[in-house]
Design a protein around this motif. Sequence first.
Motif, short mmCIF file in Angstrom:
data_model
loop_
_atom_site.label_atom_id
_atom_site.label_comp_id
_atom_site.label_asym_id
_atom_site.label_seq_id
_atom_site.Cartn_x
_atom_site.Cartn_y
_atom_site.Cartn_z
N ARG A 67 0.84 -1.20 0.00
CA ARG A 67 0.00 0.00 0.00
C ARG A 67 0.87 1.24 0.00
NH1 ARG A 67 -2.89 -4.67 0.31
NH2 ARG A 67 -5.12 -4.25 0.52
N PRO A 68 0.44 2.31 -0.68
CA PRO A 68 1.18 3.56 -0.61
C PRO A 68 0.82 4.34 0.66
CG PRO A 68 -0.67 3.80 -2.11
CD PRO A 68 -0.67 2.37 -1.66
N TYR A 69 1.83 4.74 1.40
CA TYR A 69 1.67 5.55 2.61
C TYR A 69 0.66 4.95 3.60
CZ TYR A 69 4.07 8.75 -0.49
OH TYR A 69 4.98 9.30 -1.36
N PRO A 70 0.85 3.69 3.96
CA PRO A 70 -0.07 3.08 4.92
C PRO A 70 0.29 3.47 6.35
CG PRO A 70 1.63 1.52 4.35
CD PRO A 70 1.91 2.75 3.53
N LYS A 71 -0.69 3.39 7.21
CA LYS A 71 -0.46 3.53 8.65
C LYS A 71 -1.01 2.28 9.33
CE LYS A 71 -0.51 8.59 8.74
NZ LYS A 71 -1.15 9.81 9.30
N LYS A 114 12.14 3.51 4.46
CA LYS A 114 13.27 4.44 4.49
C LYS A 114 12.95 5.69 3.67
CE LYS A 114 16.72 0.80 5.11
NZ LYS A 114 17.89 0.07 4.54
N GLY A 115 13.15 6.85 4.31
CA GLY A 115 12.85 8.11 3.65
C GLY A 115 11.42 8.59 3.85
N ALA A 116 10.58 7.78 4.52
CA ALA A 116 9.17 8.19 4.73
C ALA A 116 8.73 7.81 6.15
CB ALA A 116 8.27 7.55 3.68
N PHE A 121 4.29 3.71 7.74
CA PHE A 121 4.84 3.06 8.95
C PHE A 121 3.86 2.10 9.61
CE2 PHE A 121 2.87 7.07 10.36
CZ PHE A 121 2.01 6.61 11.34
N ALA A 122 4.42 1.29 10.49
CA ALA A 122 3.67 0.49 11.46
C ALA A 122 4.23 0.86 12.84
CB ALA A 122 3.86 -1.01 11.20
N ILE A 123 3.34 1.00 13.81
CA ILE A 123 3.77 1.45 15.12
C ILE A 123 3.17 0.55 16.20
CG2 ILE A 123 1.89 3.11 15.47
CD1 ILE A 123 4.06 5.02 16.63
N ALA A 124 3.89 0.36 17.30
CA ALA A 124 3.45 -0.51 18.39
C ALA A 124 3.15 0.32 19.63
CB ALA A 124 4.53 -1.55 18.71
N ARG A 125 1.94 0.18 20.15
CA ARG A 125 1.54 0.89 21.37
C ARG A 125 0.76 -0.06 22.28
NH1 ARG A 125 -1.05 6.44 18.76
NH2 ARG A 125 0.92 7.38 18.04
N GLY A 135 -6.27 9.10 16.94
CA GLY A 135 -5.58 10.02 16.05
C GLY A 135 -4.99 9.39 14.82
N THR A 136 -5.52 8.25 14.39
CA THR A 136 -4.97 7.56 13.23
C THR A 136 -5.97 7.63 12.07
OG1 THR A 136 -3.81 6.03 14.69
CG2 THR A 136 -3.99 5.41 12.39
N HIS A 137 -5.60 8.34 11.01
CA HIS A 137 -6.46 8.45 9.84
C HIS A 137 -5.59 8.40 8.60
CE1 HIS A 137 -9.96 9.47 12.28
NE2 HIS A 137 -9.16 10.25 12.98
N ALA A 138 -5.99 7.58 7.65
CA ALA A 138 -5.25 7.46 6.39
C ALA A 138 -6.13 6.71 5.40
CB ALA A 138 -3.92 6.74 6.59
N GLU A 139 -5.78 6.82 4.13
CA GLU A 139 -6.53 6.07 3.12
C GLU A 139 -6.32 4.57 3.30
OE1 GLU A 139 -6.91 5.63 -1.75
OE2 GLU A 139 -5.65 7.21 -0.87
N HIS A 140 -5.09 4.21 3.67
CA HIS A 140 -4.75 2.81 3.88
C HIS A 140 -4.35 2.62 5.34
CE1 HIS A 140 -4.83 2.31 -0.46
NE2 HIS A 140 -4.05 3.38 -0.56
N ILE A 141 -5.24 2.06 6.13
CA ILE A 141 -4.97 1.89 7.56
C ILE A 141 -5.29 0.46 7.98
CG2 ILE A 141 -7.28 2.75 8.19
CD1 ILE A 141 -5.96 3.88 10.73
N LEU A 142 -4.38 -0.11 8.76
CA LEU A 142 -4.55 -1.46 9.31
C LEU A 142 -4.36 -1.37 10.81
CD1 LEU A 142 -4.71 -4.62 9.20
CD2 LEU A 142 -2.21 -4.58 8.81
#
Length: 458
Positions: A67-71, A114-116, A121-125, A135-142
């Motif tokens: 996916r392009p620019y996923p969160k 790398k570079g973005a 990204f994927a983040i662990a909380r 606070g997580t919004h994006a076209e491609h979100i998992l």
Amino acid sequence: MTSEAILYYADHPVEFAQDILNVEPTEDQKAVMEDVAKYSLVSVKSGHGVGKSALESWIIWWYISTRPYPKIMCTAPTKHQLHDILWAEASKWKRNNKALNNNFEWTSEKIYLKGAQEEWFAIARTSNKPDALQGTHAEHILIVIDEASGVPDIVFEPVLGSMSTKDAKLLMCGNPTQLSGFFYDSHTKLRSMYKTHTIDGAKSPRVDPNYVQQIKDMFGEDSDVYRVRVAGEFPKSNPDSFISLGLVESAINKIFQHQIVDISLGVDVARFGDDESVVATTFNHSKLDKLDIFKHNDTMKLTGQLVIIIQRLNQKYPHIRVIVKIDCDGLGVGVYDRLKEVIIEKRLNAIAIECHFGGKGGKVSYDEPIEYKNSTGIMWGTIRSKLLNGSLFLCEDDELVAQLTNRKYFIDSDGSIILEKKSEMKKRGVHSPDRADALALSLYEPKPTMVMGDVPII
């Protein structure tokens, strides 16, 4: 990967895992992966050891790579489950893959292109904060929620608000330990909203059949432990008794024919009210002598009674040191402190050990498959294990039998066993398990963490 490959793999996570990660998912894992690709909401309940963390990590790498620019937001109830298991699993697949290594960075809390770093990204909380998924919004979100039964409902509240885009996806996985909450609802009253899966450990090629058989032998195929830890099913609405009547009755009035080499006293201390102060004497950590019961005793009087018992045992078994294990969570600490002094003053062949119900949990033995939430579980688990292997010899005591067989147990969100609290037992009209606790203390073999003089401190 070429653009054509990315377009293909975007809808084919199984093939991505096979071709890019060089892994062959099980049939259950394939079914989950295919549904994540097709649907927005997927919920998976499973037994222990079916490859759940591996499955989640493959889906994370599939999504971030196609996916392009996923969160991607990942959460779990504890730091251990999130960072030591899931996040470490994700690191493993990157470490062994040249393509992922070349394109992505992995840190203890974030995976990013790398570079973005701020956009892809994927983040662990951990889910111990209500804003873990806010606070997580994006076209491609998992959103990946591990051990979902243990995640507080308040953490789930922002999830559906983030699912407004076409490619937003939610994957929940976990042992089905709780009979309420967001994860439970996804498999019951809200089931029509989700694609749900149940992975039975007894049918999974990833689960050792010996583990399945151990759980079956120890708790029974109809037990909540088997349902949750193996079959991937929710516990029954009415919790099981931790120790069955049949097990206890099989240990009563058995003939004990062994040389005495070890003597332990378990001391459960009460002061006033209906509760009893109980001293349980066991020989060789297996044979229970007649219980000594004391009512309405203050700590000094109970200490005096303990001294009499120790002196009697010293006289009969002069070469065996008496190990006295005292519950020090409440009034017992006074008995413990005074008894240490008397042992020195009277030169008794005894040692006092401070013990605590509700202390650190763990396993009864290294080879047992089940962990207990705290030391209460370990102590009672010791009774249960000895009953199962036939190494416990009990005296005739109807109240002891009732106490041993009336305590319920629950499966905690991390899959460990937690015993019913005494306060909850009293609400059900069941007596405080003073006699059973004294027996548990006498059988308990705590490991000293430090030694002062000749007295271990636990």
